[in-house]
Design a protein around this motif. Structure first.
Motif, PDB file in Angstrom:
ATOM      1  N   LEU A 121     -47.437  11.440  -3.445  1.00 45.44           N
ATOM      2  CA  LEU A 121     -48.255  12.596  -3.806  1.00 45.44           C
ATOM      3  C   LEU A 121     -48.616  13.355  -2.531  1.00 45.44           C
ATOM      4  O   LEU A 121     -49.350  12.848  -1.681  1.00 45.44           O
ATOM      5  N   ILE A 152     -50.573  16.192  -0.789  1.00 44.80           N
ATOM      6  CA  ILE A 152     -51.831  16.872  -1.082  1.00 44.80           C
ATOM      7  C   ILE A 152     -52.074  17.975  -0.061  1.00 44.80           C
ATOM      8  O   ILE A 152     -51.937  17.760   1.147  1.00 44.80           O
ATOM      9  N   THR A 194     -59.351  16.940  -0.509  1.00 46.57           N
ATOM     10  CA  THR A 194     -58.809  16.313  -1.726  1.00 46.57           C
ATOM     11  C   THR A 194     -58.223  14.948  -1.410  1.00 46.57           C
ATOM     12  O   THR A 194     -58.397  13.988  -2.169  1.00 46.57           O
ATOM     13  N   LEU A 250     -49.720  18.365  -5.016  1.00 47.35           N
ATOM     14  CA  LEU A 250     -51.053  18.655  -5.549  1.00 47.35           C
ATOM     15  C   LEU A 250     -51.679  19.713  -4.658  1.00 47.35           C
ATOM     16  O   LEU A 250     -52.134  19.425  -3.547  1.00 47.35           O
ATOM     17  N   TRP A 293     -44.119  20.365  -8.845  1.00 47.97           N
ATOM     18  CA  TRP A 293     -45.472  20.924  -8.806  1.00 47.97           C
ATOM     19  C   TRP A 293     -46.304  20.246  -9.881  1.00 47.97           C
ATOM     20  O   TRP A 293     -46.179  20.532 -11.068  1.00 47.97           O
ATOM     21  N   LEU A 294     -47.157  19.330  -9.469  1.00 47.02           N
ATOM     22  CA  LEU A 294     -48.003  18.582 -10.388  1.00 47.02           C
ATOM     23  C   LEU A 294     -49.248  19.372 -10.781  1.00 47.02           C
ATOM     24  O   LEU A 294     -49.688  19.353 -11.922  1.00 47.02           O
ATOM     25  N   GLY A 295     -49.824  20.059  -9.840  1.00 54.41           N
ATOM     26  CA  GLY A 295     -51.043  20.815 -10.104  1.00 54.41           C
ATOM     27  C   GLY A 295     -51.636  21.266  -8.778  1.00 54.41           C
ATOM     28  O   GLY A 295     -51.052  21.010  -7.730  1.00 54.41           O
ATOM     29  N   LEU A 296     -52.704  21.925  -8.806  1.00 53.10           N
ATOM     30  CA  LEU A 296     -53.400  22.465  -9.957  1.00 53.10           C
ATOM     31  C   LEU A 296     -52.633  23.698 -10.438  1.00 53.10           C
ATOM     32  O   LEU A 296     -52.420  24.624  -9.652  1.00 53.10           O
ATOM     33  N   ILE A 330     -58.670  22.871  -6.066  1.00 49.82           N
ATOM     34  CA  ILE A 330     -58.670  21.563  -6.725  1.00 49.82           C
ATOM     35  C   ILE A 330     -60.095  21.044  -6.891  1.00 49.82           C
ATOM     36  O   ILE A 330     -60.439  20.419  -7.891  1.00 49.82           O
ATOM     37  N   LEU A 336     -55.296  13.557 -12.966  1.00 54.61           N
ATOM     38  CA  LEU A 336     -54.072  12.970 -12.427  1.00 54.61           C
ATOM     39  C   LEU A 336     -53.499  11.914 -13.358  1.00 54.61           C
ATOM     40  O   LEU A 336     -52.272  11.801 -13.509  1.00 54.61           O
ATOM     41  N   LYS A 342     -51.633  13.737 -16.141  1.00 56.34           N
ATOM     42  CA  LYS A 342     -50.425  14.384 -15.623  1.00 56.34           C
ATOM     43  C   LYS A 342     -49.318  13.361 -15.366  1.00 56.34           C
ATOM     44  O   LYS A 342     -48.146  13.570 -15.715  1.00 56.34           O
ATOM     45  N   TRP A 397     -45.839  18.372 -15.129  1.00 57.73           N
ATOM     46  CA  TRP A 397     -45.461  18.981 -13.847  1.00 57.73           C
ATOM     47  C   TRP A 397     -44.276  19.907 -14.055  1.00 57.73           C
ATOM     48  O   TRP A 397     -43.592  19.860 -15.080  1.00 57.73           O
TER      49      TRP A 397
END
Length: 384
Positions: free
Chosen positions: A209, A211, A216, A263, A298-301, A358, A374, A377, A383
Motif C-alpha cells: 500500500l 500512501i 496517513t 492511497l 488506485w484504491l482511494g480516496l 484522506i 480500507l 475496499k 479500486w
C-alpha cells in the motif's frame, strides 16, 4: 481479496524491444558497470577537448526533460524518452548557457573521481563542497539528472546518492548491502538509501500500500494496520516521492509479485503523485524503466467515495483554478485513454468543484479509515 499479479517478464520484453526500436542501449535495465560509466564520461570529455583543439567553442547537447513531445507512452512501462525530439544546446561561449555548461563539467569531474574510486557521496555532499558555485541544492539536483540523461545511465550508477525521505513498515525483512538485517514488522524504517543493494527480501504480505502522506502512514502504523488487519507492506514518500521510495516500491513489486495499491488524497495533487509512481514523469522519463510500477491500482480516496460515504460538506475543500488546470492537464496525458474510470472520477471532481483529503474520513469516525474503509475496499474491490 482479488489478486492481480504483474507479468514482469512481459514488461521486460516490451522494454527491451522499445529500447532496440529506439536504437538505445539496454544497459540501464541492470547495473551498468563502473567501466562503462567512466568510458561515457571520457567520451564527453574527448569531444570537448577536440573542439578546443580546433579552436571551436565546446558544446553540450541535452535532451529536454520538460516537454511531452519528447516522451512516448508504453502501457507496460510508462513514460519513455524518445529518440530525437527537442534538445537544448549549451554553448561555452554563450552568456546564457555558459554557467550551466561549467556546472555540468564541474559535477562530471566529481562523478568521474567517485566512479573511478568506487566511492559514494550524497548530492548534498557535492553541493556543500562548493555551495557558492552551485547556488542552490535544487540547481545541483537538476545538473545530476541532466548528466544521468546525457550519459544514459541510472542516476545511482553515477555514485551520487539522493538523501531518502520515505518510510516503510509492515510484513517485511531484508538485508542491506552492508549485511545489516532490517525488520519492518513492528517498527517504522527509513527507506534504504541503497535500494539496489537490498537482498534476501522475506515477506508474507498480500499487497503493498503506497500512501501519499506521512500523516496517513502514521495513522495506519498507530492502528497497527499491518498486524491487526492484513499482512501487508505500507510505504510513503511523504508527498512527491523521492527516487529511493520509487525504487523501493519497484523492488517490492518485482520481487514479491503482489498487488500494489495507491492511497492518495482525492485531489489533483494526489492523482499526480499516483501517476508518478505508476507511469513516471517527463523529467525522469529517461529512467522510467527502473522506477515505474505500471500495475499500480488506485484504491482511494476516490472522488466518487465522497458522495457514497456521505462526507460532510465542512470536510471538503473547494477546487482552486490551479486545481482545475492541473486536472485538465492530467486528462490530456497519453495514458489517460487506458483509464476511463480515472477520467470519470476526475470529471466528478470538476463537476462538484470539490476535493477531499484522506484525513476527512475522520469526520465519519476516528478509526473509519483502517477499520471500515480500507477493509471494505480490500475485501470487496472498489479500486480502479
Amino acid at each position: 481479496m482479488h489478486k492481480q499479479f504483474s507479468d514482469v517478464d512481459t514488461v521486460r520484453a516490451e522494454l527491451l524491444q522499445n529500447l532496440v526500436d529506439d536504437g538505445e542501449t539496454v544497459t540501464n535495465l541492470g547495473s551498468i558497470t563502473r567501466l562503462e560509466v567512466v568510458s561515457r564520461i571520457e567520451e564527453v570529455t574527448k569531444k570537448i577537448i577536440s573542439s578546443l583543439s580546433m579552436e571551436e567553442a565546446p558544446v553540450l547537447t541535452l535532451k529536454s526533460r520538460s516537454r511531452w513531445s519528447n516522451v512516448r507512452f508504453s502501457k507496460l512501462v510508462g513514460l519513455l524518452l524518445t529518440m530525437g525530439g527537442t534538445v537544448s544546446t549549451l554553448r561555452s561561449d554563450c552568456p546564457s548557457t555558459v554557467m550551466k555548461f561549467a556546472l555540468i563539467l564541474k559535477a562530471l569531474s566529481a562523478i568521474y573521481k567517485l566512479v573511478q574510486s568506487d566511492s559514494y557521496v550524497t548530492k548534498r555532499d557535492i553541493y556543500y563542497n562548493d555551495p557558492q558555485l552551485f547556488g542552490s541544492q535544487k540547481t545541483l539536483d537538476t545538473i545530476v539528472d541532466d548528466i544521468s540523461c546525457l550519459l544514459k545511465v541510472p542516476r545511482r550508477s553515477l555514485h551520487v546518492c539522493a538523501s531518502t525521505k520515505g518510510l516503510i513498515s509492515g510484513d517485511l525483512c531484508y538485508l542491506e548491502e552492508d549485511g545489516t538485517r532490517v525488520d519492518c514488522t513492528s517498527t517504522v524504517v527509513p527507506v534504504s538509501s541503497s535500494v539496489s543493494g537490498i537482498i534476501n527480501i522475506v515477506s508474507s504480505a498480500k499487497f503493498v500500500l503506497v500512501i501519499e502522506k506521512d500523516a496517513t502512514f502514521q495513522r495506519l502504523v498507530d492502528d497497527e494496520f499491518c498486524i491487526n488487519f492484513y499482512p501487508c507492506i505500507i510505504i510513503t514518500g511523504k508527498g512527491v516521492p523521492d527516487v529511493n521510495s520509487r525504487l523501493m516500491v519497484k523492488k517490492l513489486w518485482e520481487t514479491l509479485h503482489i498487488p500494489v495499491f495507491a492511497l492518495m488524497d482525492a485531489d489533483p495533487h494526489g492523482i499526480e503523485i499516483m501517476c508518478i509512481y505508476k507511469y513516471g514523469s517527463i523529467s525522469m522519463a529517461f529512467e522510467a524503466p527502473t522506477l515505474t510500477v505500471s500495475s499500480m491500482l488506485w484504491l482511494g480516496l476516490l472522488p466518487s467515495d465522497i458522495e457514497s460515504l456521505g462526507l460532510p460538506q465542512d470536510a471538503l475543500i473547494p477546487l482552486t483554478v490551479a486545481d482545475e488546470r492541473k486536472l485538465n492537464n492530467i486528462k490530456k496525458r497519453p495514458y489517460m485513454s487506458f483509464h476511463p474510470a480515472w477520467e470519470k472520477e476526475m470529471e466528478l471532481m470538476l463537476r462538484w468543484k470539490q476535493k477531499a483529503e484522506i484525513e476527512s474520513l475522520v469526520s465519519i469516525a476516528p478509526h473509519f479509515l483502517t477499520r471500515v474503509y480500507l477493509h471494505n475496499k480490500l475485501s470487496y474491490g472498489g479500486w480502479i
